[in-house]
Design an enzyme around this catalytic site. Sequence first.
Site, mmCIF file in Angstrom:
data_model
loop_
_atom_site.group_PDB
_atom_site.id
_atom_site.type_symbol
_atom_site.label_atom_id
_atom_site.label_comp_id
_atom_site.label_asym_id
_atom_site.label_seq_id
_atom_site.Cartn_x
_atom_site.Cartn_y
_atom_site.Cartn_z
ATOM 1 N N SER A 192 0.832 -1.280 -0.146
ATOM 2 C CA SER A 192 -0.112 -0.193 -0.064
ATOM 3 C C SER A 192 0.808 1.243 0.100
ATOM 4 O O SER A 192 0.528 2.208 -0.518
ATOM 5 C CB SER A 192 -0.819 0.159 1.378
ATOM 6 O OG SER A 192 -0.355 0.224 2.379
ATOM 7 N N HIS A 220 -5.284 -4.643 -1.319
ATOM 8 C CA HIS A 220 -5.146 -3.494 -2.203
ATOM 9 C C HIS A 220 -5.366 -3.911 -3.700
ATOM 10 O O HIS A 220 -5.209 -2.954 -4.664
ATOM 11 C CB HIS A 220 -3.942 -2.799 -2.127
ATOM 12 C CG HIS A 220 -3.941 -2.234 -0.926
ATOM 13 N ND1 HIS A 220 -4.226 -0.641 -0.346
ATOM 14 C CD2 HIS A 220 -3.401 -2.518 0.299
ATOM 15 C CE1 HIS A 220 -4.046 -0.490 0.713
ATOM 16 N NE2 HIS A 220 -3.553 -1.445 1.250
ATOM 17 N N LYS A 250 -11.898 -1.500 0.682
ATOM 18 C CA LYS A 250 -11.140 -0.591 -0.101
ATOM 19 C C LYS A 250 -11.974 -0.732 -1.401
ATOM 20 O O LYS A 250 -12.871 0.043 -1.570
ATOM 21 C CB LYS A 250 -9.715 -1.042 -0.112
ATOM 22 C CG LYS A 250 -9.147 -1.189 1.118
ATOM 23 C CD LYS A 250 -7.384 -1.600 1.246
ATOM 24 C CE LYS A 250 -6.972 -1.701 2.382
ATOM 25 N NZ LYS A 250 -7.019 -0.800 3.729
#
Length: 400
Positions: A192, A220, A250
């Site tokens: 990240s 991610h 996310k």
Amino acid sequence: MSDFGFDLGRRLHEREQANLRRELTPAKAVAPQTRFADDPKAGDVAFGEQKVVFGANNYLGLANDDRVKRATERAARTVGTGAGASRLVTGDTGVHRALERDLADCKETERALVFSSGYAANIGTITALDPDVVFSDAHNHASIIDGCRLADAETVVYDHCDAEALRSQMAERADTANDSEAWLVVTDSVFSMGGDVAPIEAICDAAADYGAWLLVDEAHATGIFDDGGGIVQREGLSDRVDIQLGTLSKALASQGGYVAGDGPLIEFLLNTARSFVFSTGLAPPSAAAARRALEIARTGDKRTQLWQNVETLREGLEAMGYTIRGETHILPVMLGDRETAMAVGDRLEAAGIAAPPIRPPTVPVGTSRIRVAPMATHTSADLARCLDAFERAGEEAGVL
Ligand code: PMP
């Protein structure tokens, strides 16, 4: 008189002295443009000027998508606002099962299991497996590190994204191993803070040579790469990665975490992962939101929009002379020392761009950066404003 209490004022002061004091900054909405407030502590929130947000993990912009909102509302109305109990008691619902079927389909596994957060998924899974040794990438997420600590496993940290280093650490450790040991290799897929990608195939090869299991955290990458699956699917490795783990918070615009893998793994985890067993089931509206967001991510054009925005920003920033690390939708703009990153960050903020500087100890000394996270729903005006702000901030801070 003795005093066996906690001197929190002193501890906070020490953090302040070490530049580790953090502040909350409430936002009016989770959206590409929103207004923020200084931390009001116990008082009323007073939002300031509208800003363009380039620091969120809501990569596809689905956190305020009407279709996702409708799915969330429907689940709240028909199933309930909270699960009411652990999934193992009375908190298991059809919404959870539908999401788990879709996740398993997306991840090309037999089954999936959702947790109340990605953090809970990591600590629950690693502790339940109870490995003797964990081989962990040096830049792995805190929830992996905490999982290793809680499992009380011997943790061997290998150089970041270096499968050869992993292999030699395994060779060295094998000299003192006994036959009954169980080894786990753990890595993020997309990192990240660096926007870089782990060499998963080479890591699979190393793990396979020692009979170790491999856990890949796709927090991610889920919803973004390949058909929404992530890097493991992009590289065609679903049948070689034992545990695919990630978050719903996310690109999937919700809350919660998941583990995907074969039937026995999921059956074992739902019996033994303490963060699953002893925690209330994921809220049904969150499960419904993630499910709808996953479907939109897999079938719609949000991913294309995201990649177009990423390309515009990467090219624009590089043309100005900035160094951007990584190869993904996360754009770390490298600035060096903490003070430079703070100076650029302050100027970006004054220009209406919310992209906070990332500095030690989150990243190594000398690699402070602004982590720019474009979203599919940023407009071309948003991108232009970001590029303008970076140009001016870089000139004023003396980095361009
Ligand atoms: N793994 C990684 C790689 C992450 O970046 C994060 C969140 N920042 C998590 C796990 C934890 O996920 P959650 O926020 O859903 O707890």
